[in-house]
Design a protein around this motif. Structure first.
Motif, mmCIF file in Angstrom:
data_model
loop_
_atom_site.group_PDB
_atom_site.id
_atom_site.type_symbol
_atom_site.label_atom_id
_atom_site.label_comp_id
_atom_site.label_asym_id
_atom_site.label_seq_id
_atom_site.Cartn_x
_atom_site.Cartn_y
_atom_site.Cartn_z
ATOM 1 N N LYS A 180 -0.836 -11.729 0.888
ATOM 2 C CA LYS A 180 -1.492 -10.447 0.612
ATOM 3 C C LYS A 180 -2.513 -10.589 -0.519
ATOM 4 O O LYS A 180 -3.595 -10.034 -0.467
ATOM 5 C CB LYS A 180 -0.448 -9.397 0.222
ATOM 6 N N CYS A 239 7.144 6.447 -4.601
ATOM 7 C CA CYS A 239 8.268 6.385 -3.657
ATOM 8 C C CYS A 239 8.111 5.164 -2.768
ATOM 9 O O CYS A 239 7.125 5.046 -2.033
ATOM 10 C CB CYS A 239 8.301 7.644 -2.800
ATOM 11 N N ASN A 255 9.881 2.572 0.131
ATOM 12 C CA ASN A 255 10.934 2.359 1.112
ATOM 13 C C ASN A 255 11.839 1.227 0.597
ATOM 14 O O ASN A 255 11.345 0.146 0.239
ATOM 15 C CB ASN A 255 10.296 1.977 2.455
ATOM 16 N N ASN A 293 9.708 -5.181 1.453
ATOM 17 C CA ASN A 293 9.918 -6.438 0.708
ATOM 18 C C ASN A 293 9.591 -6.275 -0.770
ATOM 19 O O ASN A 293 9.969 -7.122 -1.579
ATOM 20 C CB ASN A 293 9.043 -7.555 1.300
ATOM 21 N N SER A 294 8.876 -5.198 -1.118
ATOM 22 C CA SER A 294 8.448 -5.029 -2.510
ATOM 23 C C SER A 294 9.460 -4.278 -3.368
ATOM 24 O O SER A 294 9.446 -4.417 -4.600
ATOM 25 C CB SER A 294 7.111 -4.268 -2.558
ATOM 26 N N ALA A 316 -0.798 -3.299 3.569
ATOM 27 C CA ALA A 316 0.022 -2.438 4.432
ATOM 28 C C ALA A 316 0.616 -3.244 5.582
ATOM 29 O O ALA A 316 1.456 -2.734 6.320
ATOM 30 C CB ALA A 316 -0.818 -1.289 4.976
ATOM 31 N N ALA A 352 2.509 7.635 -1.645
ATOM 32 C CA ALA A 352 3.514 8.505 -2.273
ATOM 33 C C ALA A 352 3.581 8.220 -3.768
ATOM 34 O O ALA A 352 4.530 7.610 -4.281
ATOM 35 C CB ALA A 352 4.870 8.300 -1.608
ATOM 36 N N THR A 374 0.856 -1.187 0.000
ATOM 37 C CA THR A 374 0.000 0.000 0.000
ATOM 38 C C THR A 374 0.891 1.236 0.000
ATOM 39 O O THR A 374 1.886 1.279 0.730
ATOM 40 C CB THR A 374 -0.894 -0.024 1.259
HETATM 41 C C1 LIG Z 1 -1.914 4.598 4.059
HETATM 42 C C2 LIG Z 1 -0.522 4.024 3.893
HETATM 43 C C3 LIG Z 1 0.339 4.595 2.960
HETATM 44 C C4 LIG Z 1 1.629 4.083 2.781
HETATM 45 N N1 LIG Z 1 2.438 4.649 1.837
HETATM 46 C C5 LIG Z 1 3.648 4.116 1.590
HETATM 47 C C6 LIG Z 1 4.457 4.636 0.539
HETATM 48 O O1 LIG Z 1 4.092 5.575 -0.165
HETATM 49 N N2 LIG Z 1 5.670 4.039 0.317
HETATM 50 C C7 LIG Z 1 6.115 2.997 1.077
HETATM 51 O O2 LIG Z 1 7.236 2.506 0.833
HETATM 52 N N3 LIG Z 1 5.369 2.475 2.073
HETATM 53 C C8 LIG Z 1 4.135 3.001 2.341
HETATM 54 N N4 LIG Z 1 3.348 2.473 3.329
HETATM 55 C C9 LIG Z 1 3.859 1.367 4.147
HETATM 56 C C10 LIG Z 1 3.769 -0.001 3.452
HETATM 57 O O3 LIG Z 1 2.484 -0.242 2.918
HETATM 58 C C11 LIG Z 1 4.073 -1.114 4.482
HETATM 59 O O4 LIG Z 1 5.324 -0.865 5.075
HETATM 60 C C12 LIG Z 1 4.034 -2.516 3.875
HETATM 61 O O5 LIG Z 1 3.946 -3.442 4.935
HETATM 62 C C13 LIG Z 1 5.265 -2.854 3.039
HETATM 63 O O6 LIG Z 1 5.057 -4.154 2.522
HETATM 64 P P1 LIG Z 1 6.248 -5.056 1.954
HETATM 65 O O7 LIG Z 1 7.375 -4.999 2.965
HETATM 66 O O8 LIG Z 1 5.637 -6.438 1.823
HETATM 67 O O9 LIG Z 1 6.639 -4.489 0.637
HETATM 68 C C14 LIG Z 1 2.067 2.976 3.556
HETATM 69 C C15 LIG Z 1 1.187 2.409 4.489
HETATM 70 C C16 LIG Z 1 -0.090 2.917 4.652
HETATM 71 C C17 LIG Z 1 -1.029 2.281 5.651
#
Ligand SMILES: Cc1cc2nc3c(=O)[nH]c(=O)nc-3n(C[C@H](O)[C@H](O)[C@H](O)COP(=O)(O)O)c2cc1C
Length: 170
Positions: A94, A52, A54, A58-59, A86, A38, A35
Protein backbone atom coordinates in the motif's frame (compact mmCIF):
# COMPACT_ATOMS: atom_id res chain seq x y z
CA UNK A 1 -38.10 -2.73 15.23
CA UNK A 2 -35.84 -4.62 12.77
CA UNK A 3 -34.68 -2.63 9.78
CA UNK A 4 -33.74 -3.82 6.31
CA UNK A 5 -29.91 -4.01 6.16
CA UNK A 6 -30.14 -2.96 2.51
CA UNK A 7 -31.97 0.23 3.50
CA UNK A 8 -29.30 0.93 6.12
CA UNK A 9 -26.54 0.56 3.48
CA UNK A 10 -28.44 2.66 0.92
CA UNK A 11 -29.02 5.39 3.49
CA UNK A 12 -25.36 5.41 4.51
CA UNK A 13 -24.27 5.69 0.85
CA UNK A 14 -26.00 9.10 0.90
CA UNK A 15 -23.96 10.30 3.88
CA UNK A 16 -21.18 12.13 2.04
CA UNK A 17 -17.88 12.28 3.91
CA UNK A 18 -14.26 13.36 3.72
CA UNK A 19 -11.84 10.60 2.77
CA UNK A 20 -8.92 9.89 5.11
CA UNK A 21 -6.16 7.32 5.38
CA UNK A 22 -5.54 6.04 8.89
CA UNK A 23 -2.03 4.75 9.45
CA UNK A 24 0.11 3.29 12.19
CA UNK A 25 3.66 2.12 12.78
CA UNK A 26 4.57 -0.59 15.25
CA UNK A 27 7.81 -0.51 17.26
CA UNK A 28 9.31 -3.08 14.82
CA UNK A 29 8.90 -0.46 12.05
CA UNK A 30 6.06 -2.24 10.20
CA UNK A 31 3.37 0.05 8.80
CA UNK A 32 -0.35 -0.49 8.26
CA UNK A 33 -3.07 1.73 6.88
CA UNK A 34 -6.56 1.85 5.45
CA UNK A 35 -8.90 4.29 3.77
CA UNK A 36 -11.63 5.51 6.11
CA UNK A 37 -14.49 8.00 6.12
CA UNK A 38 -15.72 7.23 9.65
CA UNK A 39 -13.65 9.99 11.26
CA UNK A 40 -14.95 12.80 13.44
CA UNK A 41 -13.71 15.70 15.54
CA UNK A 42 -14.41 14.99 19.22
CA UNK A 43 -12.97 17.62 21.56
CA UNK A 44 -10.91 20.82 21.25
CA UNK A 45 -9.54 20.82 24.81
CA UNK A 46 -7.90 18.40 24.96
CA UNK A 47 -7.72 17.99 21.17
CA UNK A 48 -9.31 14.64 20.39
CA UNK A 49 -10.84 12.86 17.42
CA UNK A 50 -12.45 9.51 16.80
CA UNK A 51 -12.15 6.97 14.02
CA UNK A 52 -14.16 3.78 13.49
CA UNK A 53 -12.23 0.77 12.22
CA UNK A 54 -13.56 -2.62 11.31
CA UNK A 55 -12.06 -5.01 13.85
CA UNK A 56 -11.57 -7.59 11.07
CA UNK A 57 -9.41 -5.19 9.02
CA UNK A 58 -5.67 -5.87 8.92
CA UNK A 59 -5.02 -2.40 10.34
CA UNK A 60 -7.13 -2.54 13.50
CA UNK A 61 -4.92 -4.82 15.64
CA UNK A 62 -1.66 -3.02 14.68
CA UNK A 63 -3.18 0.37 15.67
CA UNK A 64 -4.26 -1.00 19.05
CA UNK A 65 -0.87 -2.66 19.63
CA UNK A 66 1.16 0.37 18.53
CA UNK A 67 -1.02 2.74 20.58
CA UNK A 68 -0.57 5.46 17.96
CA UNK A 69 -2.20 6.38 14.67
CA UNK A 70 -2.39 9.21 12.18
CA UNK A 71 -5.46 10.49 10.35
CA UNK A 72 -4.42 11.82 6.93
CA UNK A 73 -7.13 14.01 5.36
CA UNK A 74 -6.98 13.62 1.58
CA UNK A 75 -7.32 16.12 -1.24
CA UNK A 76 -8.77 15.37 -4.69
CA UNK A 77 -5.22 14.74 -5.95
CA UNK A 78 -4.84 11.86 -3.47
CA UNK A 79 -7.69 9.76 -4.98
CA UNK A 80 -5.30 7.09 -6.33
CA UNK A 81 -3.75 6.76 -2.86
CA UNK A 82 -7.24 6.36 -1.35
CA UNK A 83 -7.90 3.51 -3.80
CA UNK A 84 -4.61 1.84 -2.95
CA UNK A 85 -5.40 1.86 0.78
CA UNK A 86 -8.98 0.62 0.28
CA UNK A 87 -7.85 -2.52 -1.53
CA UNK A 88 -7.12 -5.93 -0.03
CA UNK A 89 -3.35 -5.97 -0.53
CA UNK A 90 -0.33 -6.42 1.74
CA UNK A 91 0.30 -3.39 3.95
CA UNK A 92 3.85 -2.85 2.66
CA UNK A 93 2.52 -2.71 -0.93
CA UNK A 94 0.00 0.00 0.00
CA UNK A 95 2.77 2.44 0.95
CA UNK A 96 4.30 2.19 -2.56
CA UNK A 97 1.70 4.78 -3.63
CA UNK A 98 1.99 8.30 -2.16
CA UNK A 99 4.84 10.25 -0.59
CA UNK A 100 5.12 9.13 3.04
CA UNK A 101 6.94 10.69 5.97
CA UNK A 102 6.20 10.25 9.66
CA UNK A 103 4.86 12.27 12.57
CA UNK A 104 6.35 12.60 16.07
CA UNK A 105 4.62 9.37 17.19
CA UNK A 106 6.15 7.53 14.23
CA UNK A 107 2.79 7.08 12.49
CA UNK A 108 3.01 7.52 8.68
CA UNK A 109 2.04 10.97 7.38
CA UNK A 110 1.12 11.59 3.74
CA UNK A 111 3.12 14.68 2.80
CA UNK A 112 0.48 15.76 0.23
CA UNK A 113 -2.44 15.51 2.71
CA UNK A 114 -4.66 18.52 3.37
CA UNK A 115 -4.05 17.92 7.06
CA UNK A 116 -2.72 15.09 9.21
CA UNK A 117 -3.46 14.45 12.89
CA UNK A 118 -0.85 12.42 14.73
CA UNK A 119 -2.55 10.71 17.68
CA UNK A 120 -2.03 8.54 20.70
CA UNK A 121 -4.79 5.98 21.33
CA UNK A 122 -6.68 7.11 24.44
CA UNK A 123 -9.40 4.46 24.41
CA UNK A 124 -10.90 1.80 22.16
CA UNK A 125 -14.65 1.25 22.39
CA UNK A 126 -15.95 -1.92 20.75
CA UNK A 127 -19.31 -1.50 19.00
CA UNK A 128 -20.79 -4.07 16.64
CA UNK A 129 -18.20 -5.07 14.02
CA UNK A 130 -16.08 -1.97 14.67
CA UNK A 131 -13.73 -0.46 17.20
CA UNK A 132 -14.06 3.26 17.91
CA UNK A 133 -10.59 4.69 18.40
CA UNK A 134 -10.49 7.76 20.61
CA UNK A 135 -7.29 9.59 19.76
CA UNK A 136 -5.47 12.33 21.66
CA UNK A 137 -3.96 14.60 19.02
CA UNK A 138 -0.24 15.22 19.62
CA UNK A 139 0.65 16.96 16.40
CA UNK A 140 -1.17 18.57 13.47
CA UNK A 141 0.41 18.84 10.03
CA UNK A 142 -1.29 21.47 7.85
CA UNK A 143 -0.91 21.05 4.09
CA UNK A 144 -1.98 23.29 1.23
CA UNK A 145 -5.37 24.78 2.22
CA UNK A 146 -6.03 25.75 -1.40
CA UNK A 147 -6.45 22.10 -2.42
CA UNK A 148 -9.99 20.69 -2.65
CA UNK A 149 -10.92 17.94 -0.16
CA UNK A 150 -11.61 14.43 -1.48
CA UNK A 151 -15.19 13.44 -0.69
CA UNK A 152 -17.04 10.13 -1.02
CA UNK A 153 -20.79 9.66 -1.58
CA UNK A 154 -23.03 7.22 -3.47
CA UNK A 155 -20.06 4.89 -3.98
CA UNK A 156 -17.94 7.47 -5.82
CA UNK A 157 -15.21 10.02 -5.16
CA UNK A 158 -15.94 13.67 -5.84
CA UNK A 159 -15.05 17.21 -4.86
CA UNK A 160 -16.45 20.10 -2.86
CA UNK A 161 -17.41 23.43 -4.39
CA UNK A 162 -18.35 26.39 -2.19
CA UNK A 163 -18.90 28.37 -5.42
CA UNK A 164 -21.54 25.87 -6.60
CA UNK A 165 -23.36 25.99 -3.23
CA UNK A 166 -23.37 29.79 -3.44
CA UNK A 167 -24.96 29.69 -6.92
CA UNK A 168 -27.67 27.31 -5.66
CA UNK A 169 -28.69 29.43 -2.66
CA UNK A 170 -28.46 32.85 -4.35
C1 LIG B 1 -14.42 5.48 0.70
C2 LIG B 1 -14.12 4.36 1.68
C3 LIG B 1 -14.32 4.58 3.04
C4 LIG B 1 -14.04 3.56 3.96
N1 LIG B 1 -14.22 3.81 5.29
C5 LIG B 1 -13.88 2.88 6.20
C6 LIG B 1 -13.97 3.17 7.59
O1 LIG B 1 -14.36 4.26 8.01
N2 LIG B 1 -13.59 2.19 8.47
C7 LIG B 1 -13.16 0.97 8.05
O2 LIG B 1 -12.84 0.11 8.90
N3 LIG B 1 -13.05 0.66 6.74
C8 LIG B 1 -13.39 1.60 5.80
N4 LIG B 1 -13.27 1.32 4.46
C9 LIG B 1 -12.82 -0.01 4.04
C10 LIG B 1 -11.30 -0.20 4.14
O3 LIG B 1 -10.59 0.85 3.53
C11 LIG B 1 -10.91 -1.52 3.42
O4 LIG B 1 -11.65 -2.58 3.96
C12 LIG B 1 -9.41 -1.81 3.49
O5 LIG B 1 -9.12 -2.79 2.51
C13 LIG B 1 -8.96 -2.34 4.85
O6 LIG B 1 -7.56 -2.52 4.76
P1 LIG B 1 -6.74 -3.44 5.79
O7 LIG B 1 -7.50 -4.74 5.92
O8 LIG B 1 -5.38 -3.60 5.14
O9 LIG B 1 -6.66 -2.69 7.07
C14 LIG B 1 -13.56 2.30 3.51
C15 LIG B 1 -13.36 2.10 2.14
C16 LIG B 1 -13.63 3.12 1.23
C17 LIG B 1 -13.39 2.89 -0.24
Amino acid sequence: MPIDPGDFKQGMRRLGASVCIITTRRPDGSRNGLTATAVCSLSADPPMLLACLNRSSNSFRPVVEAGVFAVNVLSLQDAATADQFAGARPAAEKFLVGDWGEGPTGAPILTTALAAFDCQVDKVVEAGTHGILLGLVHHVMLGDAAKAPLLYAAGAYGGFSAELAELLVS
